[in-house]
Design an enzyme around this catalytic site. Sequence first.
Site, mmCIF file in Angstrom:
data_model
loop_
_atom_site.group_PDB
_atom_site.id
_atom_site.type_symbol
_atom_site.label_atom_id
_atom_site.label_comp_id
_atom_site.label_asym_id
_atom_site.label_seq_id
_atom_site.Cartn_x
_atom_site.Cartn_y
_atom_site.Cartn_z
ATOM 1 N N THR A 190 0.852 -1.195 0.000
ATOM 2 C CA THR A 190 0.000 0.000 0.000
ATOM 3 C C THR A 190 0.878 1.232 0.000
ATOM 4 O O THR A 190 1.928 1.242 0.640
ATOM 5 C CB THR A 190 -0.853 0.034 1.293
ATOM 6 N N ARG A 218 -12.770 -9.346 -1.004
ATOM 7 C CA ARG A 218 -12.474 -8.537 0.190
ATOM 8 C C ARG A 218 -11.997 -7.133 -0.202
ATOM 9 O O ARG A 218 -11.193 -6.966 -1.093
ATOM 10 C CB ARG A 218 -11.395 -9.244 1.020
ATOM 11 N N VAL A 219 -12.524 -6.138 0.480
ATOM 12 C CA VAL A 219 -12.090 -4.759 0.285
ATOM 13 C C VAL A 219 -11.558 -4.246 1.618
ATOM 14 O O VAL A 219 -12.178 -4.458 2.660
ATOM 15 C CB VAL A 219 -13.276 -3.880 -0.197
ATOM 16 N N GLY A 220 -10.412 -3.583 1.574
ATOM 17 C CA GLY A 220 -9.813 -3.074 2.812
ATOM 18 C C GLY A 220 -10.164 -1.624 3.074
ATOM 19 O O GLY A 220 -11.153 -1.101 2.541
ATOM 20 N N GLY A 242 -1.675 -0.941 6.910
ATOM 21 C CA GLY A 242 -1.783 -2.031 7.875
ATOM 22 C C GLY A 242 -3.074 -2.803 7.675
ATOM 23 O O GLY A 242 -3.651 -2.779 6.580
ATOM 24 N N GLY A 244 -6.495 -3.434 7.261
ATOM 25 C CA GLY A 244 -7.563 -2.502 6.932
ATOM 26 C C GLY A 244 -8.820 -2.661 7.778
ATOM 27 O O GLY A 244 -9.497 -1.676 8.084
#
Length: 335
Positions: A190, A218-220, A242, A244
């Site tokens: 990231t 999955r979405v952070g 880190g 999410g």
Amino acid sequence: MQHRRSFLKKSIALTTALPIFNVLKSFASSPIKASKPNGLIVSTWDAGIRANAAAWKIIGNNGTALDAVEAGVKITELENNCCVGLNGRPDRDGFVTLDACIMDDKNRCGSVAMLQKIKHPISVARAVMEKTPHVMLVGDGAFQFAIKNGFKNEWKGLSKDSKIEYKKWLKESKYKPIINIESGKRNHDTIGMIALDKDNNMSGSCTTSGMAYKLHGRVGDSPIIGAGLFVDNEVGAATSSGVGEEVIRIAGTHLVVELMRNGDSPYAACKKAVERVVEKSPNNTKEMQVGFIAINKKGQFGAYALQKGFQYAVKTDTYEKLMDSDYYYKNQREE
Ligand code: SD4
């Protein structure tokens, strides 16, 4: 690509040239007494050094923070050692799915999540912001929007390194995020960047391939405004890295900005947000990393993380440095 050691040498040289910075501990917040910088860029991790350099080409030439934060993280989206873009690590089913968002000084924001096959998700996020009445597009809808707006399908399969790492991971198939993602020579997945331009306007960007080997879909925190990124041009800006889920749970970067609105320094606000993660998390926060960075309207910056090892890169017209963030679990990590 600049080697980290040579950068550190350079930053020591710069620090020596600027006596006021000599008194700083490396994890300290920006000096209160220093005069306001003429432009400021802060971004997460050591890839931030190279991203800041690209962003500074814009801010240094009186460009906007918005253009700078897009151009800066686009550099990282192409790197292989940072795992942010299409070279990133896949989800558990072998798909590289990308999350990104951008926010400017006018409270405009755009975001994409679970976007596949596109090299620059941050630019698609900006197009969502500028060309649609919406804030967030996901999955195939985001991909179709990108293609209609001139982006190309540039997917060529997993990168060589990602393929090797994924094959290895498949043997046990355990989802266990590693603190600071220090697996092999490639680290982190990231980059978040926040910037103040010479007209005193702020913008921010955040882009990621997300946690490696996540569930498909999955979405952070990174594409979620108020979690992975928040900007309020009257107050300040913050971004995170880190795990999410922990950042989303406390609306992390919105919290940091609101704490600054109420008078906290960027450092104090990031610290309180990390303490909130520890207080509210149903999980064992000793086993994970979360870090925040923040800037305010006075040109001050700060950071704080759960664990040792969170770094952030700072650039002004007279100063550039890779900083070690202060952190919460001191005794635990130093034992
Ligand atoms: C996520 N926050 O997807 C991102 C991962 C990250 O360094 O920051 N990794 O949850």
